[in-house]
Design a protein around this motif. Structure first.
Motif, PDB file in Angstrom:
ATOM      1  N   PRO A 153       0.846  -1.192   0.000  1.00 50.89           N
ATOM      2  CA  PRO A 153       0.000   0.000   0.000  1.00 50.89           C
ATOM      3  C   PRO A 153       0.876   1.234   0.000  1.00 50.89           C
ATOM      4  O   PRO A 153       2.012   1.213   0.445  1.00 50.89           O
ATOM      5  N   MET A 154       0.352   2.319  -0.515  1.00 54.65           N
ATOM      6  CA  MET A 154       1.124   3.548  -0.535  1.00 54.65           C
ATOM      7  C   MET A 154       0.519   4.547   0.441  1.00 54.65           C
ATOM      8  O   MET A 154      -0.531   4.357   0.984  1.00 54.65           O
ATOM      9  N   SER A 155       1.252   5.577   0.667  1.00 53.95           N
ATOM     10  CA  SER A 155       0.779   6.576   1.626  1.00 53.95           C
ATOM     11  C   SER A 155      -0.526   7.154   1.132  1.00 53.95           C
ATOM     12  O   SER A 155      -0.712   7.393  -0.048  1.00 53.95           O
ATOM     13  N   VAL A 156      -1.399   7.327   2.044  1.00 55.37           N
ATOM     14  CA  VAL A 156      -2.605   8.055   1.707  1.00 55.37           C
ATOM     15  C   VAL A 156      -2.704   9.225   2.663  1.00 55.37           C
ATOM     16  O   VAL A 156      -3.221   9.114   3.750  1.00 55.37           O
TER      17      VAL A 156
ATOM     18  N   GLY B 121      -7.630   1.046  -2.612  1.00 53.62           N
ATOM     19  CA  GLY B 121      -6.486   0.414  -3.238  1.00 53.62           C
ATOM     20  C   GLY B 121      -6.833  -0.601  -4.302  1.00 53.62           C
ATOM     21  O   GLY B 121      -6.002  -1.425  -4.658  1.00 53.62           O
TER      22      GLY B 121
ATOM     23  N   LEU C 256      -4.350  -3.039   9.494  1.00 52.93           N
ATOM     24  CA  LEU C 256      -4.134  -1.684   9.997  1.00 52.93           C
ATOM     25  C   LEU C 256      -4.326  -1.640  11.514  1.00 52.93           C
ATOM     26  O   LEU C 256      -3.562  -0.996  12.223  1.00 52.93           O
TER      27      LEU C 256
ATOM     28  N   THR D 139      -1.314  -2.990  13.187  1.00 48.16           N
ATOM     29  CA  THR D 139      -0.203  -2.036  13.179  1.00 48.16           C
ATOM     30  C   THR D 139      -0.434  -0.905  14.149  1.00 48.16           C
ATOM     31  O   THR D 139       0.487  -0.400  14.780  1.00 48.16           O
TER      32      THR D 139
ATOM     33  N   VAL E 144      -2.265   7.434  -3.738  1.00 52.94           N
ATOM     34  CA  VAL E 144      -3.366   6.486  -3.701  1.00 52.94           C
ATOM     35  C   VAL E 144      -2.868   5.171  -3.141  1.00 52.94           C
ATOM     36  O   VAL E 144      -1.756   4.764  -3.423  1.00 52.94           O
ATOM     37  N   PRO E 145      -3.674   4.526  -2.352  1.00 56.51           N
ATOM     38  CA  PRO E 145      -3.244   3.229  -1.859  1.00 56.51           C
ATOM     39  C   PRO E 145      -3.213   2.224  -3.001  1.00 56.51           C
ATOM     40  O   PRO E 145      -3.937   2.369  -3.965  1.00 56.51           O
ATOM     41  N   MET E 146      -2.366   1.236  -2.870  1.00 58.70           N
ATOM     42  CA  MET E 146      -2.310   0.228  -3.917  1.00 58.70           C
ATOM     43  C   MET E 146      -2.891  -1.074  -3.398  1.00 58.70           C
ATOM     44  O   MET E 146      -3.176  -1.224  -2.234  1.00 58.70           O
TER      45      MET E 146
ATOM     46  N   LYS F 251       5.438  -3.876   9.242  1.00 58.17           N
ATOM     47  CA  LYS F 251       4.188  -3.293   9.737  1.00 58.17           C
ATOM     48  C   LYS F 251       3.968  -1.915   9.112  1.00 58.17           C
ATOM     49  O   LYS F 251       2.881  -1.604   8.621  1.00 58.17           O
ATOM     50  N   LEU F 252       4.981  -1.091   9.158  1.00 60.81           N
ATOM     51  CA  LEU F 252       4.849   0.265   8.641  1.00 60.81           C
ATOM     52  C   LEU F 252       4.564   0.234   7.140  1.00 60.81           C
ATOM     53  O   LEU F 252       3.758   1.005   6.613  1.00 60.81           O
ATOM     54  N   ARG F 253       5.232  -0.680   6.456  1.00 59.68           N
ATOM     55  CA  ARG F 253       5.049  -0.877   5.023  1.00 59.68           C
ATOM     56  C   ARG F 253       3.605  -1.241   4.721  1.00 59.68           C
ATOM     57  O   ARG F 253       2.999  -0.719   3.795  1.00 59.68           O
ATOM     58  N   LEU F 254       3.056  -2.146   5.518  1.00 62.36           N
ATOM     59  CA  LEU F 254       1.668  -2.571   5.296  1.00 62.36           C
ATOM     60  C   LEU F 254       0.688  -1.426   5.493  1.00 62.36           C
ATOM     61  O   LEU F 254      -0.401  -1.423   4.945  1.00 62.36           O
ATOM     62  N   THR F 255       1.069  -0.467   6.305  1.00 56.28           N
ATOM     63  CA  THR F 255       0.175   0.669   6.517  1.00 56.28           C
ATOM     64  C   THR F 255       0.430   1.768   5.509  1.00 56.28           C
ATOM     65  O   THR F 255      -0.162   2.835   5.592  1.00 56.28           O
ATOM     66  N   GLY F 256       1.354   1.516   4.590  1.00 56.13           N
ATOM     67  CA  GLY F 256       1.554   2.490   3.533  1.00 56.13           C
ATOM     68  C   GLY F 256       2.464   3.634   3.881  1.00 56.13           C
ATOM     69  O   GLY F 256       2.450   4.661   3.202  1.00 56.13           O
TER      70      GLY F 256
ATOM     71  N   PRO G  28       5.490   5.750   3.417  1.00 48.54           N
ATOM     72  CA  PRO G  28       6.446   5.805   2.313  1.00 48.54           C
ATOM     73  C   PRO G  28       7.826   5.373   2.791  1.00 48.54           C
ATOM     74  O   PRO G  28       8.189   5.626   3.951  1.00 48.54           O
TER      75      PRO G  28
ATOM     76  N   HIS H 199       1.967   9.366  11.735  1.00 51.76           N
ATOM     77  CA  HIS H 199       1.596   8.210  10.940  1.00 51.76           C
ATOM     78  C   HIS H 199       0.386   7.499  11.537  1.00 51.76           C
ATOM     79  O   HIS H 199      -0.487   7.034  10.802  1.00 51.76           O
TER      80      HIS H 199
ATOM     81  N   ASP I 268      -2.638   9.093  10.276  1.00 58.92           N
ATOM     82  CA  ASP I 268      -2.869   8.614   8.903  1.00 58.92           C
ATOM     83  C   ASP I 268      -3.596   7.280   8.905  1.00 58.92           C
ATOM     84  O   ASP I 268      -4.568   7.080   8.183  1.00 58.92           O
ATOM     85  N   VAL I 269      -3.084   6.375   9.718  1.00 61.75           N
ATOM     86  CA  VAL I 269      -3.647   5.030   9.736  1.00 61.75           C
ATOM     87  C   VAL I 269      -5.093   5.067  10.214  1.00 61.75           C
ATOM     88  O   VAL I 269      -5.972   4.428   9.625  1.00 61.75           O
TER      89      VAL I 269
ATOM     90  N   ARG J  84      -7.278   6.317   7.555  1.00 56.31           N
ATOM     91  CA  ARG J  84      -7.449   5.321   6.506  1.00 56.31           C
ATOM     92  C   ARG J  84      -8.437   4.243   6.909  1.00 56.31           C
ATOM     93  O   ARG J  84      -9.232   3.773   6.100  1.00 56.31           O
TER      94      ARG J  84
END
Lengths: 152, 152
Positions: free
Chosen positions: A8-11, A87, A128, A131, B7-9, B82-87, B89, B117, B120-121, B124
């Motif tokens: 996933p990318m930053s949103v 996503g 999420l 995390t 955008v989230p992927m 974990k951080l990666r999974l939450t997007g 960057p 962050h 953000d999570v 999201r």
DNA sequence: CGCTTGCCTGGAGTGCACTCCAAGTCTCTA
DNA sequence: TAGAGACTTGGAGTGCACTCCAGGCAAGCG
């Protein structure tokens, strides 16, 4: 085995609320591209690109060839925006758009597609949350140390 | 105003459970890169790339120059995962890694970074829930029509 | 009439996060 | 000890989702 999963990318996305601070100009049903830009928060580039790749139903044109979007188009863009925020890959959304164009006999497949995506979304929410726990834990530690050093 | 939000992927990601189906080989504390691949689900390419861009603390080497990861490295990779999974960057994660390397006087900034962050999570998660509602609605409609046409 | 503004097109460019390649070295098993 | 397979590097390539550019058309205004 390689890692085939995407990340996933930053949103830092504008929320739904932000994105729609511009209401639909009521009742005209023939919006210019810049009105749609204000409404959706997407760029004009992106709107044209969505059309090129088949993510939009056919968009009406003025007598000079400029785009005129309808309320139905805005509804569609609302849905696309939602899916985008969760996503769903653009390719999947294009597939869905195709099915919609093909007519009623594709209901079953559309349902399958959306159901599969719903599972994805549910899984992601769970991730999420897990995390969030880690973040809470880490932040607590930093906060405690900060308080300790501030209080001397 | 252009769309600056990312955008989230798609995340068809292996869940945390999948990714760690390979337990840590206990007690050796000198894992080869392929053991770490099995443990994390990341590719060897990605692990080396993480190191190049400064996302890993210094990784130990064998006498012939091959990487030997420690349990601490695996812990770090858990957090990064974990951080990666939450997007988050990669650039932000690199920044965080830098702060960790710089020592204890960066606690406050690390806390700020993680707190931001976390917000953000949370945002999201809320977005995902709102999309879930839309998906439920759509799927219900399709399901109802399918039932109607099946039952004739 | 010229100027500005908004819109049009196809195609090229960007940023991110990997992902792979070539060519060589090391390690393990038979 | 031979061969298979794992590991090393810098740099190039990939896929996605935009994002921008050049060059041009059309409408409105002083």
């Amino acid at each position: 085995m390689t890692v085939t999963d995407r990340v996933p990318m930053s949103v830092r996305a504008c929320s739904q609320l932000d994105r729609q601070r511009h209401a639909r100009p009521q009742g005209r049903d023939r919006y210019t591209i810049s009105e749609v830009v204000d409404y959706t928060g997407l760029s004009a580039h992106t709107l044209r690109w969505y059309e090129r790749i088949g993510l939009m139903p056919h968009v009406d044109r003025s007598h000079t060839g400029q785009r005129r979007y309808t309320d139905k188009d805005l509804d569609w863009l609302d849905l696309v925006g939602k899916l985008r925020l969760t996503g769903m890959p653009v390719a999947d959304m294009v597939r869905y758009a195709q099915l919609v164009r093909e007519g009623d006999h594709t209901f079953a497949e559309r349902e399958r597609l959306l159901s599969a995506h719903r599972e994805d979304v549910r899984r992601r929410i769970a991730e999420l949350h897990s995390t969030l726990d880690v973040l809470d834990y880490k932040i607590d530690i930093y906060a405690a140390r900060r308080r300790a050093s501030e209080g001397v």
